[in-house]
Design a protein around this motif. Sequence first.
Motif, PDB file in Angstrom:
ATOM      1  N   HIS A   1      79.854  10.049  52.693  1.00  0.00           N
ATOM      2  CA  HIS A   1      80.183   8.851  51.911  1.00  0.00           C
ATOM      3  C   HIS A   1      81.433   8.117  52.387  1.00  0.00           C
ATOM      4  O   HIS A   1      81.729   7.030  51.885  1.00  0.00           O
ATOM      5  CB  HIS A   1      80.364   9.229  50.437  1.00  0.00           C
ATOM      6  CG  HIS A   1      79.104   9.687  49.770  1.00  0.00           C
ATOM      7  ND1 HIS A   1      78.076   8.842  49.453  1.00  0.00           N
ATOM      8  CD2 HIS A   1      78.711  10.924  49.374  1.00  0.00           C
ATOM      9  CE1 HIS A   1      77.098   9.515  48.874  1.00  0.00           C
ATOM     10  NE2 HIS A   1      77.456  10.791  48.817  1.00  0.00           N
ATOM     11  N   GLY A   2      82.187   8.710  53.298  1.00  0.00           N
ATOM     12  CA  GLY A   2      83.414   8.060  53.742  1.00  0.00           C
ATOM     13  C   GLY A   2      84.508   8.181  52.701  1.00  0.00           C
ATOM     14  O   GLY A   2      84.500   9.064  51.849  1.00  0.00           O
ATOM     15  N   VAL A   3      85.447   7.252  52.748  1.00  0.00           N
ATOM     16  CA  VAL A   3      86.600   7.307  51.842  1.00  0.00           C
ATOM     17  C   VAL A   3      86.477   6.301  50.701  1.00  0.00           C
ATOM     18  O   VAL A   3      87.455   5.963  50.053  1.00  0.00           O
ATOM     19  CB  VAL A   3      87.910   7.024  52.624  1.00  0.00           C
ATOM     20  CG1 VAL A   3      88.201   8.145  53.591  1.00  0.00           C
ATOM     21  CG2 VAL A   3      87.828   5.677  53.365  1.00  0.00           C
ATOM     22  N   GLU A   4      85.262   5.818  50.445  1.00  0.00           N
ATOM     23  CA  GLU A   4      85.060   4.860  49.370  1.00  0.00           C
ATOM     24  C   GLU A   4      85.387   5.486  48.020  1.00  0.00           C
ATOM     25  O   GLU A   4      85.153   6.680  47.790  1.00  0.00           O
ATOM     26  CB  GLU A   4      83.613   4.360  49.367  1.00  0.00           C
ATOM     27  CG  GLU A   4      82.578   5.456  49.132  1.00  0.00           C
ATOM     28  CD  GLU A   4      81.155   4.949  49.230  1.00  0.00           C
ATOM     29  OE1 GLU A   4      80.291   5.519  48.532  1.00  0.00           O
ATOM     30  OE2 GLU A   4      80.916   4.007  49.983  1.00  0.00           O
ATOM     31  N   LEU A   5      85.936   4.672  47.124  1.00  0.00           N
ATOM     32  CA  LEU A   5      86.292   5.156  45.803  1.00  0.00           C
ATOM     33  C   LEU A   5      85.027   5.388  44.974  1.00  0.00           C
ATOM     34  O   LEU A   5      84.069   4.624  45.071  1.00  0.00           O
ATOM     35  CB  LEU A   5      87.201   4.146  45.097  1.00  0.00           C
ATOM     36  CG  LEU A   5      88.581   3.926  45.730  1.00  0.00           C
ATOM     37  CD1 LEU A   5      89.337   2.832  44.983  1.00  0.00           C
ATOM     38  CD2 LEU A   5      89.383   5.214  45.716  1.00  0.00           C
ATOM     39  N   LEU A   6      85.045   6.436  44.185  1.00  0.00           N
ATOM     40  CA  LEU A   6      83.898   6.730  43.340  1.00  0.00           C
ATOM     41  C   LEU A   6      83.895   5.804  42.129  1.00  0.00           C
ATOM     42  O   LEU A   6      84.913   5.619  41.470  1.00  0.00           O
ATOM     43  CB  LEU A   6      83.951   8.187  42.867  1.00  0.00           C
ATOM     44  CG  LEU A   6      83.896   9.247  43.968  1.00  0.00           C
ATOM     45  CD1 LEU A   6      84.055  10.635  43.365  1.00  0.00           C
ATOM     46  CD2 LEU A   6      82.590   9.154  44.724  1.00  0.00           C
ATOM     47  N   ASN A   7      82.757   5.188  41.873  1.00  0.00           N
ATOM     48  CA  ASN A   7      82.611   4.292  40.732  1.00  0.00           C
ATOM     49  C   ASN A   7      81.484   4.833  39.857  1.00  0.00           C
ATOM     50  O   ASN A   7      80.341   4.387  39.923  1.00  0.00           O
ATOM     51  CB  ASN A   7      82.307   2.869  41.193  1.00  0.00           C
ATOM     52  CG  ASN A   7      82.282   1.888  40.038  1.00  0.00           C
ATOM     53  OD1 ASN A   7      82.825   2.166  38.964  1.00  0.00           O
ATOM     54  ND2 ASN A   7      81.640   0.750  40.237  1.00  0.00           N
ATOM     55  N   LEU A   8      81.820   5.811  39.043  1.00  0.00           N
ATOM     56  CA  LEU A   8      80.833   6.499  38.224  1.00  0.00           C
ATOM     57  C   LEU A   8      81.185   6.351  36.748  1.00  0.00           C
ATOM     58  O   LEU A   8      82.343   6.073  36.399  1.00  0.00           O
ATOM     59  CB  LEU A   8      80.793   7.988  38.593  1.00  0.00           C
ATOM     60  CG  LEU A   8      80.409   8.327  40.036  1.00  0.00           C
ATOM     61  CD1 LEU A   8      80.700   9.795  40.322  1.00  0.00           C
ATOM     62  CD2 LEU A   8      78.944   8.004  40.291  1.00  0.00           C
TER      63      LEU A   8
END
Length: 313
Positions: A225-232
């Motif tokens: 997923h890379g370093v993208e921020l989790l948006n859950l």
Amino acid sequence: MSQSDSVISQNNRQVLIGCLFVLLGAFGFSAKAVLVKLAYAYSYQLDAITLMVLRMAISLPFFLAVAVWPVNNPTEINDAQRLSGREWLMIFGLGLLGYYIASFLDFAGLQYISASLERLILFVYPTIVVLFTAVLQRRAINRHQALALALSYAGIILVFVDNMTLMPSSELLLGSALVLASAVAYAFFLMGSGMMVKRIGSVRFTAYSMTVACLATGLHFLVQHGVELLNLPISVYWLALIMAIFSTVLPAFLLNAGIGRIGAGSASIISSTGPIATLGLAFLLLGETLTLAQLAGTALVLIGVYVVSRAKS
């Protein structure tokens, strides 16, 4: 009260505490599958590795604290400094196998099958240990072990067939295969961990191997997923927190503490309550069906594992 009565009372209290620790640990581990299913229900974007990394990220500080604490305690010998490179490699490999690979396969399987079926399949790992031990040591399986294997796998087949009416066969096969692979990986982990547990103790071995698994899970997440921020959804984070504390950290140390008081044989028998707890929680929280076939299959698996555990002890 005489001195002998006092000793007996103290021993009884320790046994009672040990039984309680194992029971709480078994309940915590059993609740994990239900928490995973609840988290998946909150977000269709949530995958196995994302949920795992949340669980591990919260768990890691606790295991690091336990792993480092003996080093700073002047009253203990620092065994970590005396471990050979081969022993550190064993800890690394066992951590990957038992707490990263087995966990990932389990989380992935729960995307397809019910929590109650997952727990039953996973719970047969003692019978898998018996099978592999017999093959590797070229030793015949005795009649008690054969009975245990027959009962356990008959129970799994019964519940599996019952689930065929509840979900697509392709998902049932894939999910069951993933969880069975998880049980096989965990069985190999148990077979290989005995030496290291004797070497550094079960608590520190758990801390070291879980730390390896946490780091491996983080690397897997970064690659995928890379370093993208989790948006859950916020509910997913709360469930991950509950899973990390009450279904990962506390059960691991409660089980170790319980085994230290009552022994591995008694602990494994008390842990048989796990699948029953999962069945009840899945019925109450997930709305999973509770059929006579599931109850009968669960009973067969529990009896089979009990026979194996009794034979070992």
